[in-house]
Structures are given as structure tokens and as C-alpha cells.
Design an enzyme around this catalytic site. Sequence first.
Site, PDB file in Angstrom:
ATOM      1  CG  ASP A 259      -1.960  -1.118   1.152  1.00  0.00           C
ATOM      2  OD1 ASP A 259      -2.517  -1.518   2.191  1.00  0.00           O
ATOM      3  OD2 ASP A 259      -2.186  -1.614   0.013  1.00  0.00           O
TER       4      ASP A 259
ATOM      5  CG  LEU B 283     -16.441 -29.031 -21.312  1.00  0.00           C
ATOM      6  CD1 LEU B 283     -15.859 -29.092 -19.910  1.00  0.00           C
ATOM      7  CD2 LEU B 283     -15.467 -29.583 -22.319  1.00  0.00           C
TER       8      LEU B 283
ATOM      9  CD  GLU C  19      -7.042 -28.825 -17.291  1.00  0.00           C
ATOM     10  OE1 GLU C  19      -7.925 -27.968 -17.483  1.00  0.00           O
ATOM     11  OE2 GLU C  19      -6.039 -28.925 -18.021  1.00  0.00           O
TER      12      GLU C  19
ATOM     13  CE  LYS D 265     -18.164 -28.155 -16.169  1.00  0.00           C
ATOM     14  NZ  LYS D 265     -18.970 -27.058 -15.564  1.00  0.00           N
TER      15      LYS D 265
END
Length: 312
Positions: A33, A79, A107, A109
Site C-alpha cells: 500500500d 462440454l 482438471e 471444473k
Amino acid sequence: MEEKIKELQDRLNRYNYEYHVLDTPSVPDSEYDRLLHELIALEEQYPASKTDTSPTVRVGGEVMSRFEKVAHDTPMLSLSNAFNAEELRAFDKRVRDMVGEVDYMCELKIDGLAVSLKYEAGRFVQGTTRGDGTVGENITSNLRTIKAIPLEIKNPLSFEVRGEAYMPKASFEKLNAEKEGKGEGLFQNPRNAAAGSLRQLDPKLAARRNLSVFLYSVNDLTELEAVSQSEAMDRLDQEGFKTNHERRLADDIEAVLEYIEYWTNHRNGLDYDIDGIVVKVNEISKQEQMGFTAKSPRWAIAYKFPAEEVVT
Ligand SMILES: NC(=O)c1cc2c(N)ncc(C(N)=O)c2s1
């Protein structure tokens, strides 16, 4: 002085990458910051140096009246689904009948909102929703507020990368607690909260929603020189994108079923929602041999977890 500003911009972009992509910050938030405010002050003095890849311009100015429609260069397909081991084995048989023995890339989803990010010469130039798969909405200014999305990548590559924008479970709980405190309606689940956040016409509101992203496909693999899904994901990592590292290569459908069994039992331990497992033929050449139906790739399938019965 321009040198000092460029050095600060690069340094803060790297801090963003470490925090939001690698999840391994090297400096405390207070230091980030402090440097960000120093950069904001310097860019105000030297406005010409405030380029669109500066970390200070992630939250755009203008509030939009609506999102413009954008046609996808290549359609964002859905898909086909599988709901049990038998259907996955049938998928595996179709694959091997067509292209012989393959490796599968498994992988998670991600249960979020599909987005497409366009990079030109290494710079993030446009981000869109999936829309109806052919035409999406231009939500670039909202996607720029997601710090896991690099405004500039390592090499001057031009391609489109696709993934899922999502809201971590903890951010979802916090947002709903805030809404409850204000007597506002609550979001049903993190997916709706992510979609609602990216539909905000004011990027300042999207910026406060602590969204993230996992990227999982590229439209033009030649730019990345990847010959497999596995390699494409590793190259996305190298270029500075955030990908999901729970992915696993499986050398047969039995290994895929084991991976699915594991995540069926462990998905509640993730800090984001998943609604299934995506199984893809790993070799790109075999994906190209298999091609697409009108709706979906023949070389991939989504195993969907059984809907969780809601405990009322
Ligand atoms: N509709 C689609 O093509 C996909 C949707 C998703 C999703 N929601 N999460 C992860 C992946 C992935 N890892 O490929 C895909 S692919």
C-alpha cells in the site's frame, strides 16, 4: 524520474503476481500500500507515465450504461457431460477407437463464470463473458480489477486465453454477511456472486468483490509452442497466468476414475467451489484428429458431481 516510476510499476505488478497468482507474497500488505500510494502521487505529477499496464489503473474510471456485445473469434463451446464411471468408460472407448491410446489431462471444473481474455503483444486488451458461446459481453474494465489477471505478460505474445472467474468461498461468506447487515438480498452461491459482480456497470464495485480466476485453455497454441494440454498449462504458468495446480496427467481411464474419487471426497476442503472434473485428451494432435460436434469438443468431457442434497 520516469525510470523511478517504471521501476515502481514493475515492482508493484510483481507484488500483485506473487500475492494473487502464486499466493506467496514477499512483502506485507502495508509495504504494498505504501508503494502504491507513492506511485499514485508520482503518476499524478507525471501523467504521461501512467500507462494502461500500471497497477494504479486496474480500477477504471467511467461507469458504463451497458456492456457492448463482442463476437468471439472462436466459439466458446460447452462440454458434454458424464455422470458416472460407465459413461466415462464409454467416452474412453470412443476416444481410443478414434485415435488409439492417449493420456488424459484431469482438471477441476471451477464453478464460476467463463471468461475469455485477449492479449496483443503481451498486453491485456479485452475481456469478455461467454455469453451464448458465439457473442459475449465486453467486461474488460471489470476483469482489469481482478489482480490475478496480468495486465502485461512476460513475452509479447498475441492470443486468447480462457478460464473461469470465481469468488473464493471465504469472500462469498463475507460478502453475504455484509449484505445481511445491510438488509440486502443474499447471493445463493459463489458462482452467482461472481456473475453478479462481473455484471456491475461500475468497475469500482467489481473491484471490491475480491474475485479471482483460473485459466485453462488457449485458442492458439502455436504462440505458446505447446503440443499438449499439460505443456500449455505449464507455459501459461511461465507467462504469469494463474492456473489450477490440482491438475493431473492420467495414463488411462482407471487413473481418471481414481482422481475423480479423490476430489469427490476432498472438494469441500478447497477454498473455491468446483462442480465436477474436466477430462481432456492431452495430446493436441489427437484433439485435432477428433475435432468437435456442433456443440462440444469430442476430446473432452465433464464429469459432474452428484447435486448435493441441500440440508434444509
Ligand atoms: N465449458 C468448458 O469448456 C469448460 C468449463 C470449465 C470449467 N468451468 N472449469 C475448468 C475447465 C477446465 N479446466 O478445462 C473448464 S472447460
